[in-house]
Design an enzyme around this catalytic site. Structure first.
Site, short mmCIF file in Angstrom:
data_model
loop_
_atom_site.label_atom_id
_atom_site.label_comp_id
_atom_site.label_asym_id
_atom_site.label_seq_id
_atom_site.Cartn_x
_atom_site.Cartn_y
_atom_site.Cartn_z
N ASP A 17 -19.72 -11.33 4.09
CA ASP A 17 -18.75 -12.38 3.54
C ASP A 17 -17.69 -11.88 3.54
OD1 ASP A 17 -18.51 -14.69 1.85
OD2 ASP A 17 -17.45 -12.97 0.63
N TYR A 43 -9.20 -10.35 1.83
CA TYR A 43 -9.77 -8.80 1.47
C TYR A 43 -9.12 -8.05 2.45
CZ TYR A 43 -13.33 -11.52 -0.67
OH TYR A 43 -14.09 -12.62 -1.35
N LYS A 85 -12.52 -16.80 4.84
CA LYS A 85 -12.20 -17.87 3.87
C LYS A 85 -10.65 -18.11 4.16
CE LYS A 85 -15.30 -16.00 0.34
NZ LYS A 85 -15.22 -14.56 0.69
N1 LIG Z 1 -14.71 -16.27 -3.44
C1 LIG Z 1 -14.35 -15.72 -4.24
O1 LIG Z 1 -13.39 -15.88 -5.15
C2 LIG Z 1 -14.90 -14.26 -4.49
C3 LIG Z 1 -14.77 -13.32 -5.74
C4 LIG Z 1 -15.20 -12.29 -5.73
C5 LIG Z 1 -15.96 -11.84 -4.81
N2 LIG Z 1 -16.49 -12.69 -3.90
C6 LIG Z 1 -17.45 -12.12 -2.77
O2 LIG Z 1 -18.59 -11.77 -3.34
C7 LIG Z 1 -18.84 -10.37 -2.98
C8 LIG Z 1 -19.57 -9.50 -4.17
O3 LIG Z 1 -18.76 -9.67 -5.41
P1 LIG Z 1 -17.82 -8.34 -5.84
O4 LIG Z 1 -17.46 -7.59 -4.82
O5 LIG Z 1 -16.74 -8.93 -6.86
O6 LIG Z 1 -18.77 -7.81 -6.99
P2 LIG Z 1 -20.35 -7.19 -7.12
O7 LIG Z 1 -20.99 -7.36 -5.87
O8 LIG Z 1 -21.01 -8.02 -8.33
O9 LIG Z 1 -20.15 -5.65 -7.41
C9 LIG Z 1 -19.68 -4.77 -6.66
C10 LIG Z 1 -19.53 -3.44 -7.39
O10 LIG Z 1 -20.70 -2.93 -7.75
C11 LIG Z 1 -20.69 -1.58 -7.28
N3 LIG Z 1 -22.00 -1.49 -6.70
C12 LIG Z 1 -22.79 -2.12 -5.54
N4 LIG Z 1 -24.18 -1.97 -5.68
C13 LIG Z 1 -24.61 -1.12 -6.74
C14 LIG Z 1 -25.76 -0.49 -7.37
N5 LIG Z 1 -26.74 -0.80 -6.98
N6 LIG Z 1 -25.59 -0.18 -8.53
C15 LIG Z 1 -24.21 0.33 -9.27
N7 LIG Z 1 -23.08 -0.12 -8.62
C16 LIG Z 1 -23.22 -0.97 -7.50
C17 LIG Z 1 -19.83 -1.62 -6.14
O11 LIG Z 1 -19.43 0.05 -5.71
P3 LIG Z 1 -19.87 0.51 -4.26
O12 LIG Z 1 -19.16 -0.25 -3.21
O13 LIG Z 1 -19.09 1.84 -4.52
O14 LIG Z 1 -20.93 0.64 -4.15
C18 LIG Z 1 -18.78 -2.31 -6.57
O15 LIG Z 1 -17.69 -1.73 -7.22
C19 LIG Z 1 -17.50 -9.97 -2.84
O16 LIG Z 1 -17.60 -8.54 -2.15
C20 LIG Z 1 -17.15 -10.90 -1.86
O17 LIG Z 1 -17.45 -10.97 -0.51
C21 LIG Z 1 -15.78 -13.81 -3.53
#
Ligand SMILES: NC(=O)c1ccc[n+]([C@@H]2O[C@H](COP(=O)([O-])OP(=O)(O)OC[C@H]3O[C@@H](n4cnc5c(N)ncnc54)[C@H](OP(=O)(O)O)[C@@H]3O)[C@@H](O)[C@H]2O)c1
Length: 286
Positions: free
Chosen positions: A60, A65, A90
């Site tokens: 995704d 990004y 997106k």
């Molecule tokens: N449509 C939208 O508006 C929107 C908004 C936000 C996100 N998204 C999508 O959703 C995806 C996921 O959301 P997100 O990136 O906001 O946050 P998330 O997946 O909730 O959290 C990511 C964070 O958690 C850390 N992490 C990953 N695995 C872990 C584990 N097992 N233990 C501890 N920490 C861990 C990562 O660091 P490391 O990389 O250092 O492991 C990063 O700092 C995004 O990457 C994006 O593709 C979409």
């Protein structure tokens, strides 16, 4: 409005899929790319290679990004066939012309002949119907398999329905124990829109929360795994982000155990608070 009761699909493995309202299959688990650092042979590209070589079926990304070319390069280097990967990206800008330019740029950066799912990133700024028109044309040309939206609230989805355009296949929204969005999730399910959750790990900002820590201890899993398994059990399509190989594996090991009902109820009783932006609350601008 009459509610149609729909079965909620729960992923059983890394390769589980959900049937979209246009008949296409979509994986229910994938790698998120927000803040995955771009650069030749850099973290974003390596994460894509590693995830795809270890069974992830979906990536995704988004124009915002800044790592679509890393995704394209990672896919190429992984050796995994294009048809075995589901690419989501997106649209950031608004309007018909702008969508056409941005989409073509995404296709080029992803180095792909087509995109599996193209989402309007946010309803903010309006011109949703204009952007959607361009997206429908790309779909007719075979350049995109499915089209959908992200951060849309009920008012935006109702606006689209009233305009008579095809129902989006997917709505990607923030979902985790502190963002259950019961009304919006029910609306999507009642209207045949697949629910895709983002920030399942709450951006790693609440990993020390005593409730989550205590559930993790009870089930003998990491806090990250509990949060991702919660999304799986809620029937969300989920896309945890990590650039770290060990975590990419850890995050995918959530299919051969479950969180007991009592602990799910505890997680579902946490207060509702967003960890990021919330454009779903904005007004429908058409
Ligand atoms: N449509 C939208 O508006 C929107 C908004 C936000 C996100 N998204 C999508 O959703 C995806 C996921 O959301 P997100 O990136 O906001 O946050 P998330 O997946 O909730 O959290 C990511 C964070 O958690 C850390 N992490 C990953 N695995 C872990 C584990 N097992 N233990 C501890 N920490 C861990 C990562 O660091 P490391 O990389 O250092 O492991 C990063 O700092 C995004 O990457 C994006 O593709 C979409």
């Amino acid at each position: 409005m009459k509610r149609v009761s729909r079965m909620v699909t729960i992923a059983k493995s890394l390769t589980s899929t959900i049937k979209l309202n246009n008949g296409n299959d979509m994986p229910m688990f994938g790698l998120g790319m927000w803040q995955a650092n771009s650069g030749s042979n850099g973290p974003a590209e390596k994460a894509v290679v590693y995830a795809l070589q270890n069974g992830y079926k979906m990536i995704d990304t988004a124009t915002l990004y800044g790592n679509q070319s890393d995704v394209g390069e990672g896919l190429r280097k992984s050796g995994v066939k294009r048809e075995d990967v589901f690419l989501v990206t997106k649209l950031w800008t608004n309007g018909y012309e702008s969508c056409r330019d941005e989409f073509m740029s995404s296709l080029k950066q992803l180095d792909s002949g087509y995109i599996d799912l193209y989402l309007i990133h946010s309803p903010s700024g309006g011109q949703v119907l204009e952007s959607y028109k361009a997206m429908m044309e790309f779909q007719q040309q075979g350049l995109v398999r499915s089209i959908g939206v992200s951060n849309f609230g009920v008012q935006h989805l109702e606006g689209m329905k009233k305009a008579g355009v095809p129902t989006p296949t997917v709505n990607q929204i923030e979902l985790h124990p502190w963002m259950k969005r019961t009304e919006l999730v029910s609306y999507c399910r009642d209207n045949g829109i697949a629910v895709m959750g983002y920030s399942p790990l709450v951006k790693a900002e609440r990993l020390k929360d005593p409730t989550i820590v205590s559930v993790a201890k009870k089930v003998g899993k990491t806090v990250g795994q509990v949060l991702i398994r919660y999304s799986v059990q809620m029937g969300y399509i989920t896309i945890p982000k990590s650039e770290k190989p060990a975590r990419i594996i850890e995050n995918s090991q959530v299919f051969d155990w479950s969180i007991p009902e009592e602990e799910m109820a505890t997680l579902n009783s946490l207060p509702e608070t967003s960890c990021t932006w919330n454009p779903a609350l904005s007004a429908w601008e058409g």
